[in-house]
Design a protein around this motif. Structure first.
Motif, short mmCIF file in Angstrom:
data_model
loop_
_atom_site.label_atom_id
_atom_site.label_comp_id
_atom_site.label_asym_id
_atom_site.label_seq_id
_atom_site.Cartn_x
_atom_site.Cartn_y
_atom_site.Cartn_z
N GLN A 166 8.44 -22.26 5.48
CA GLN A 166 9.43 -21.41 4.82
C GLN A 166 10.53 -22.28 4.20
N THR A 167 10.98 -21.89 3.03
CA THR A 167 12.10 -22.60 2.40
C THR A 167 13.41 -22.12 3.00
N PRO A 168 14.50 -22.84 2.79
CA PRO A 168 15.80 -22.38 3.31
C PRO A 168 16.23 -21.02 2.76
N LEU A 169 15.61 -20.56 1.66
CA LEU A 169 15.98 -19.28 1.06
C LEU A 169 15.06 -18.14 1.49
N HIS A 170 14.19 -18.37 2.47
CA HIS A 170 13.19 -17.37 2.85
C HIS A 170 13.81 -16.02 3.20
N ALA A 171 14.83 -16.03 4.05
CA ALA A 171 15.46 -14.77 4.45
C ALA A 171 16.12 -14.08 3.26
N LEU A 172 16.69 -14.86 2.34
CA LEU A 172 17.32 -14.29 1.16
C LEU A 172 16.27 -13.58 0.30
N HIS A 173 15.09 -14.20 0.13
CA HIS A 173 14.03 -13.58 -0.66
C HIS A 173 13.64 -12.22 -0.06
N ARG A 174 13.46 -12.18 1.24
CA ARG A 174 13.04 -10.94 1.89
C ARG A 174 14.13 -9.87 1.79
N PHE A 219 14.78 -19.60 -9.68
CA PHE A 219 13.52 -19.79 -8.98
C PHE A 219 13.74 -20.71 -7.78
N ASP A 220 13.14 -20.38 -6.66
CA ASP A 220 13.15 -21.24 -5.49
C ASP A 220 11.93 -22.14 -5.55
N VAL A 221 12.14 -23.44 -5.80
CA VAL A 221 11.03 -24.40 -5.86
C VAL A 221 11.17 -25.45 -4.77
N SER A 222 11.72 -25.02 -3.64
CA SER A 222 11.97 -25.93 -2.52
C SER A 222 10.69 -26.42 -1.86
N HIS A 223 9.54 -25.84 -2.25
CA HIS A 223 8.27 -26.31 -1.70
C HIS A 223 7.85 -27.64 -2.32
N MET A 224 8.47 -28.03 -3.41
CA MET A 224 8.14 -29.30 -4.05
C MET A 224 8.54 -30.47 -3.16
N LEU A 225 7.75 -31.54 -3.20
CA LEU A 225 8.06 -32.76 -2.44
C LEU A 225 9.09 -33.59 -3.20
N VAL A 266 29.64 -27.04 -3.75
CA VAL A 266 28.66 -27.65 -2.84
C VAL A 266 28.45 -29.10 -3.27
N PRO A 267 28.91 -30.08 -2.48
CA PRO A 267 28.76 -31.49 -2.86
C PRO A 267 27.34 -31.99 -2.58
N GLY A 268 27.05 -33.17 -3.12
CA GLY A 268 25.77 -33.82 -2.83
C GLY A 268 24.59 -33.20 -3.54
N CYS A 269 24.82 -32.55 -4.69
CA CYS A 269 23.73 -31.94 -5.45
C CYS A 269 23.27 -32.89 -6.57
N ARG A 270 21.98 -32.85 -6.87
CA ARG A 270 21.45 -33.54 -8.04
C ARG A 270 21.01 -32.49 -9.05
N VAL A 271 21.58 -32.54 -10.25
CA VAL A 271 21.26 -31.59 -11.31
C VAL A 271 20.45 -32.33 -12.37
N PRO A 319 21.65 -29.79 -0.64
CA PRO A 319 21.48 -29.87 0.82
C PRO A 319 21.01 -28.54 1.39
N ALA A 320 19.97 -28.59 2.21
CA ALA A 320 19.32 -27.37 2.69
C ALA A 320 20.30 -26.41 3.37
N ALA A 321 21.25 -26.95 4.12
CA ALA A 321 22.18 -26.11 4.88
C ALA A 321 23.08 -25.28 3.98
N ARG A 322 23.19 -25.66 2.71
CA ARG A 322 24.08 -24.91 1.80
C ARG A 322 23.32 -24.30 0.62
N ALA A 323 22.01 -24.27 0.72
CA ALA A 323 21.20 -23.75 -0.38
C ALA A 323 21.43 -22.26 -0.60
N VAL A 324 21.49 -21.48 0.48
CA VAL A 324 21.71 -20.04 0.35
C VAL A 324 23.08 -19.78 -0.27
N GLU A 325 24.08 -20.52 0.16
CA GLU A 325 25.43 -20.38 -0.40
C GLU A 325 25.42 -20.59 -1.90
N LEU A 326 24.75 -21.65 -2.36
CA LEU A 326 24.70 -21.93 -3.79
C LEU A 326 23.90 -20.85 -4.53
#
Length: 413
Positions: free
Chosen positions: A45-53, A89-95, A225-230, A246-253
């Motif tokens: 599951q991605t960090p946004l799984h609960a948000l999707h549901r 789009f949530d593409v957190s499944h990408m490596l 949210v700091p530490g992001c790469r755009v 950062p995964a811990a702040r993905a839902v917030e963003l």
């Protein structure tokens, strides 16, 4: 009216010039938004799984992950909304892999066909991981960051084999004294795509997006949210970005972005039809280890220096194909009538099989069927009339240049 509206949205912006990759497509089966089946419980599951549901996403299995296929508005509306406005789009499944060390360029170039050494700080490129037979092991985005490392994004379906290849090669070079080491990022990855992307994102950035061109990247703070790469890229053909957060702040963003009017969540179904309209390959369907860059029409990914040096896996096979011309080529197809789907036979004028469909769907923007496939080179010229076998009946199809819908990649002035 929907079709005309889509075309109007496309015509507002000048067309871009370069393709883009990344894994997409629709999963099969899976549970709906309510309830968690035993099968889904075994999926990552991605960090946004609960948000999707919570937002009504219909969750399906894809490449070992539980991901949203679509939301309440449905696939068609989601697709058209992305073309007209903006979707997340949530593409957190990408490596996501970081490559460090003074020999990181040499390491990467020993595996891929691209000219990584020529990339400026902050610049990225689509490149191909190839095998000794010239086949495509995966398509990657490699960015030469301004922070003294390479940032590599790989397809989810290829994550295990890609990581094994990267680690094995790093170990080989380390054994000979080379300085290279890998770090797998656990960041989430969000793709914001569509013509209003820049307006939406600029409100949360101190950096000027007008200076960030297609396939360029910055490390920054996004909506606090700091530490992001755009990275200005995407898999839809629209102007867009991918944000490694950062995964811990993905839902917030994500919630900050979704709080902006006309930003919708979108799922795998829209992602697949959008990328097909843009003429972009799906790994496992349109390219794989049996297909070479020459056959796939991806020779533009080979840097001039790399072609001369022939120092990448499968170079002899690939360059021989370039000289002798490949026997088959990837092409676009359009038709009316029943939808064209993968694995359908493409038939020549005499009714003989001359190729196979690898991707296909009705185009929401064009109002006709679009498809991608491989045909014998003699039949690959645009405008060639062929047929596709749909449920044992032959239906006319025409070889058509891609992209089917003009791309809108942004280049700074």
């Amino acid at each position: 009216m929907l079709r005309a509206g889509c075309r109007a949205a496309l015509s507002r912006r000048p067309p871009g010039s370069a393709p883009r990759r990344e894994a997409g497509g629709t999963g099969a089966g899976g549970s709906g938004a309510g309830g968690t089946g035993a099968g889904e419980a075994r999926l990552k599951q991605t960090p946004l799984h609960a948000l999707h549901r919570a937002r009504g996403g219909r969750m399906v299995p894809f490449a070992g992950w539980s991901l949203p296929l679509h939301y309440g508005q449905g696939h068609l509306q989601s697709h058209l909304h992305t073309r007209r406005h903006c979707s997340l789009f949530d593409v957190s499944h990408m490596l996501q892999t970081l490559v460090y060390g003074r020999d990181r360029i040499r390491f990467m170039e020993s595996l891929v066909v691209g000219d990584i050494a020529e990339l400026k700080p902050g610049q990225g490129t689509l490149t191909l991981l190839t095998n000794d037979k010239g086949g495509i092991t995966d398509d990657l985005i490699v960015t030469n960051t301004s922070e003294d490392h390479l940032y590599v994004v790989s397809n989810a379906a290829c994550a295990d084999k890609d990581l094994a290849i990267l680690r094995d090669r790093a170990a080989q070079l380390q054994a000979t004294g080379s300085d290279v080491h890998l770090e797998v990022s656990d960041n989430a990855l969000l793709a914001l795509q569509g013509p209003s992307m820049a307006r939406v994102l600029q409100a949360g950035l101190s950096d000027d997006l007008a200076k960030l061109s297609f396939m360029n990247s910055i490390s920054t703070t996004v909506f606090g949210v700091p530490g992001c790469r755009v990275t200005r890229c995407g898999y839809t053909g629209e102007d867009g970005v991918e944000i490694s957060v950062p995964a811990a702040r993905a839902v917030e963003l994500a919630e900050q972005l979704l709080g902006v009017p006309n930003v919708w969540l979108a799922g795998l179904a829209a992602r697949d039809s959008l990328r097909l309209e843009a003429g972009l390959c799906l790994y496992g369907n349109d390219i794989d280890e049996t297909v070479t860059p020459a056959e796939a029409g991806l020779m533009w990914t080979l840097g001039k220096r790399r072609r001369v040096a022939m120092d990448f896996p499968g170079a002899a096979v690939i360059m021989a194909q370039v000289k002798e011309k490949p026997r088959r080529r990837r092409v676009g197809l359009t038709s009316v009538g029943p939808a064209i789907r993968p694995h359908m036979a493409i038939l020549g004028p005499e009714g003989r099989p001359v190729g196979t469909v690898t991707s296909g769907c009705p185009s929401p923007c064009l109002g006709k069927n679009i498809a991608m496939g491989y045909v014998e080179a003699v039949h690959s010229r645009a405008g060639t009339e062929l047929t596709v076998e749909v449920r044992k009946k032959q239906h006319p199809a025409v070889i058509t240049k891609m992209p089917f819908v003009p791309t809108q990649y942004y280049m700074a002035k």
